[in-house]
Design a protein around this motif. Structure first.
Motif, PDB file in Angstrom:
ATOM      1  N   PHE A  75      39.725  38.776  37.878  1.00  0.00           N
ATOM      2  CA  PHE A  75      40.595  39.830  37.375  1.00  0.00           C
ATOM      3  C   PHE A  75      39.731  40.914  36.745  1.00  0.00           C
ATOM      4  N   LYS A  76      40.047  42.141  37.037  1.00  0.00           N
ATOM      5  CA  LYS A  76      39.360  43.281  36.431  1.00  0.00           C
ATOM      6  C   LYS A  76      40.424  44.086  35.700  1.00  0.00           C
ATOM      7  N   SER A  77      40.247  44.224  34.400  1.00  0.00           N
ATOM      8  CA  SER A  77      41.223  44.904  33.549  1.00  0.00           C
ATOM      9  C   SER A  77      42.633  44.346  33.767  1.00  0.00           C
ATOM     10  N   GLY A  78      42.717  43.018  33.905  1.00  0.00           N
ATOM     11  CA  GLY A  78      44.000  42.337  34.028  1.00  0.00           C
ATOM     12  C   GLY A  78      44.599  42.285  35.420  1.00  0.00           C
ATOM     13  N   GLN A  79      43.980  42.952  36.381  1.00  0.00           N
ATOM     14  CA  GLN A  79      44.511  42.998  37.744  1.00  0.00           C
ATOM     15  C   GLN A  79      43.689  42.112  38.680  1.00  0.00           C
ATOM     16  N   PRO A  80      44.336  41.419  39.636  1.00  0.00           N
ATOM     17  CA  PRO A  80      43.562  40.622  40.601  1.00  0.00           C
ATOM     18  C   PRO A  80      42.506  41.492  41.276  1.00  0.00           C
TER      19      PRO A  80
ATOM     20  N   VAL B  79      36.067  45.028  31.645  1.00  0.00           N
ATOM     21  CA  VAL B  79      36.454  43.660  31.319  1.00  0.00           C
ATOM     22  C   VAL B  79      36.776  42.921  32.607  1.00  0.00           C
ATOM     23  N   ILE B  80      36.107  41.787  32.817  1.00  0.00           N
ATOM     24  CA  ILE B  80      36.443  40.913  33.939  1.00  0.00           C
ATOM     25  C   ILE B  80      36.702  39.515  33.386  1.00  0.00           C
ATOM     26  N   ARG B  81      37.593  38.808  34.057  1.00  0.00           N
ATOM     27  CA  ARG B  81      37.905  37.429  33.687  1.00  0.00           C
ATOM     28  C   ARG B  81      37.987  36.625  34.972  1.00  0.00           C
ATOM     29  N   PHE B  82      37.740  35.338  34.848  1.00  0.00           N
ATOM     30  CA  PHE B  82      37.878  34.479  36.015  1.00  0.00           C
ATOM     31  C   PHE B  82      38.684  33.246  35.658  1.00  0.00           C
ATOM     32  N   ARG B  83      39.425  32.766  36.648  1.00  0.00           N
ATOM     33  CA  ARG B  83      40.220  31.542  36.531  1.00  0.00           C
ATOM     34  C   ARG B  83      39.667  30.562  37.545  1.00  0.00           C
ATOM     35  N   THR B  84      39.606  29.312  37.141  1.00  0.00           N
ATOM     36  CA  THR B  84      39.054  28.271  38.004  1.00  0.00           C
ATOM     37  C   THR B  84      40.153  27.270  38.326  1.00  0.00           C
ATOM     38  N   PRO B  85      40.782  27.410  39.508  1.00  0.00           N
ATOM     39  CA  PRO B  85      41.875  26.504  39.868  1.00  0.00           C
ATOM     40  C   PRO B  85      41.453  25.037  39.751  1.00  0.00           C
ATOM     41  N   GLY B  86      42.335  24.262  39.135  1.00  0.00           N
ATOM     42  CA  GLY B  86      42.067  22.846  38.962  1.00  0.00           C
ATOM     43  C   GLY B  86      41.353  22.511  37.665  1.00  0.00           C
ATOM     44  N   LEU B  87      40.778  23.513  37.019  1.00  0.00           N
ATOM     45  CA  LEU B  87      40.117  23.321  35.731  1.00  0.00           C
ATOM     46  C   LEU B  87      40.949  24.053  34.686  1.00  0.00           C
ATOM     47  N   THR B  88      41.546  23.292  33.790  1.00  0.00           N
ATOM     48  CA  THR B  88      42.500  23.878  32.844  1.00  0.00           C
ATOM     49  C   THR B  88      42.121  23.576  31.402  1.00  0.00           C
TER      50      THR B  88
ATOM     51  N   ALA C  29      27.287  47.498  39.901  1.00  0.00           N
ATOM     52  CA  ALA C  29      27.716  48.884  40.129  1.00  0.00           C
ATOM     53  C   ALA C  29      28.433  49.022  41.469  1.00  0.00           C
ATOM     54  N   GLU C  30      27.922  48.381  42.514  1.00  0.00           N
ATOM     55  CA  GLU C  30      28.565  48.453  43.833  1.00  0.00           C
ATOM     56  C   GLU C  30      29.931  47.783  43.831  1.00  0.00           C
ATOM     57  N   ASN C  31      30.141  46.846  42.899  1.00  0.00           N
ATOM     58  CA  ASN C  31      31.450  46.205  42.744  1.00  0.00           C
ATOM     59  C   ASN C  31      32.366  47.019  41.847  1.00  0.00           C
ATOM     60  N   GLY C  32      31.904  48.195  41.432  1.00  0.00           N
ATOM     61  CA  GLY C  32      32.733  49.087  40.641  1.00  0.00           C
ATOM     62  C   GLY C  32      32.763  48.777  39.153  1.00  0.00           C
ATOM     63  N   LEU C  33      31.771  48.029  38.668  1.00  0.00           N
ATOM     64  CA  LEU C  33      31.745  47.664  37.260  1.00  0.00           C
ATOM     65  C   LEU C  33      30.850  48.621  36.482  1.00  0.00           C
ATOM     66  N   GLY C  34      31.334  49.051  35.343  1.00  0.00           N
ATOM     67  CA  GLY C  34      30.587  49.969  34.497  1.00  0.00           C
ATOM     68  C   GLY C  34      30.654  49.556  33.043  1.00  0.00           C
ATOM     69  N   HIS C  35      30.145  50.402  32.178  1.00  0.00           N
ATOM     70  CA  HIS C  35      30.046  50.133  30.745  1.00  0.00           C
ATOM     71  C   HIS C  35      31.412  49.808  30.134  1.00  0.00           C
ATOM     72  N   LYS C  36      31.480  48.662  29.483  1.00  0.00           N
ATOM     73  CA  LYS C  36      32.645  48.161  28.756  1.00  0.00           C
ATOM     74  C   LYS C  36      33.815  47.767  29.647  1.00  0.00           C
TER      75      LYS C  36
END
Length: 118
Positions: free
Chosen positions: A78-83, A102-111, A93-100
Motif C-alpha cells: 500500500f502506498k499512502s493507503g492505496q493498493p 508512506v508504504i505499508r505491507f501486509r503478509t497474508p497468513g501472518l497476523t 525512485a523508479e517505483n515513484g517513491l520520494g521524500h516522506k
C-alpha cells in the motif's frame, strides 16, 4: 482537526530532503502490533525495492517472530493507503517513491504474534 486561518498559511517546511542523508521513507508492517507505527528510514532513491526488502527489512522488522516466514512474492503493498504493486527490480525512485512517502505491507497468513491481529 480542521484549521481556520485568518490569513495565508504558507511557510517553508522544516524537514526538506536536503536536511537528511537520503530521502525519508516511512515503512510499516500491517497487523503486527510489535511495531506501533511506520519506521522513518533514509534510503537512497537509487536503491532497488527488492534490495530494501532483503537488505534493510531484516534489521528493521527481523525481531518479530513471524519475519522469517514472510513470502515476499505474496506481500500486499500500500502506498499512502492505496493498493500498490512495486517492481522489486526497479529503484525506489523508479517505483515513484520520494521524500516522506508512506508504504505499508501486509503478509497474508501472518497476523501478528500468535494471531493477535486475526
Amino acid at each position: 482537526m480542521a484549521v481556520t486561518a485568518i490569513g495565508k498559511y504558507e511557510f517553508a517546511p522544516k524537514d526538506p530532503v536536503e536536511k537528511f542523508p537520503a530521502p525519508l521513507l516511512f515503512v510499516g508492517w500491517e497487523d503486527h502490533l510489535m511495531f506501533c507505527a511506520p519506521f522513518a528510514v533514509p534510503f537512497p532513491p537509487t536503491l532497488k525495492f527488492g534490495d530494501m526488502c532483503r537488505g534493510a527489512f531484516p534489521g528493521i522488522f527481523g525481531a518479530h517472530p513471524e519475519f522469517a516466514q514472510i513470502d515476499w512474492e505474496k506481500a500486499e503493498w500500500f502506498k499512502s493507503g492505496q493498493p500498490w504493486q512495486p517492481d522489486p527490480e526497479k529503484s525506489l525512485a523508479e517505483n515513484g517513491l520520494g521524500h516522506k512517502d508512506v508504504i505499508r505491507f501486509r503478509t497474508p497468513g501472518l497476523t501478528g504474534f500468535k494471531g493477535s491481529c486475526s
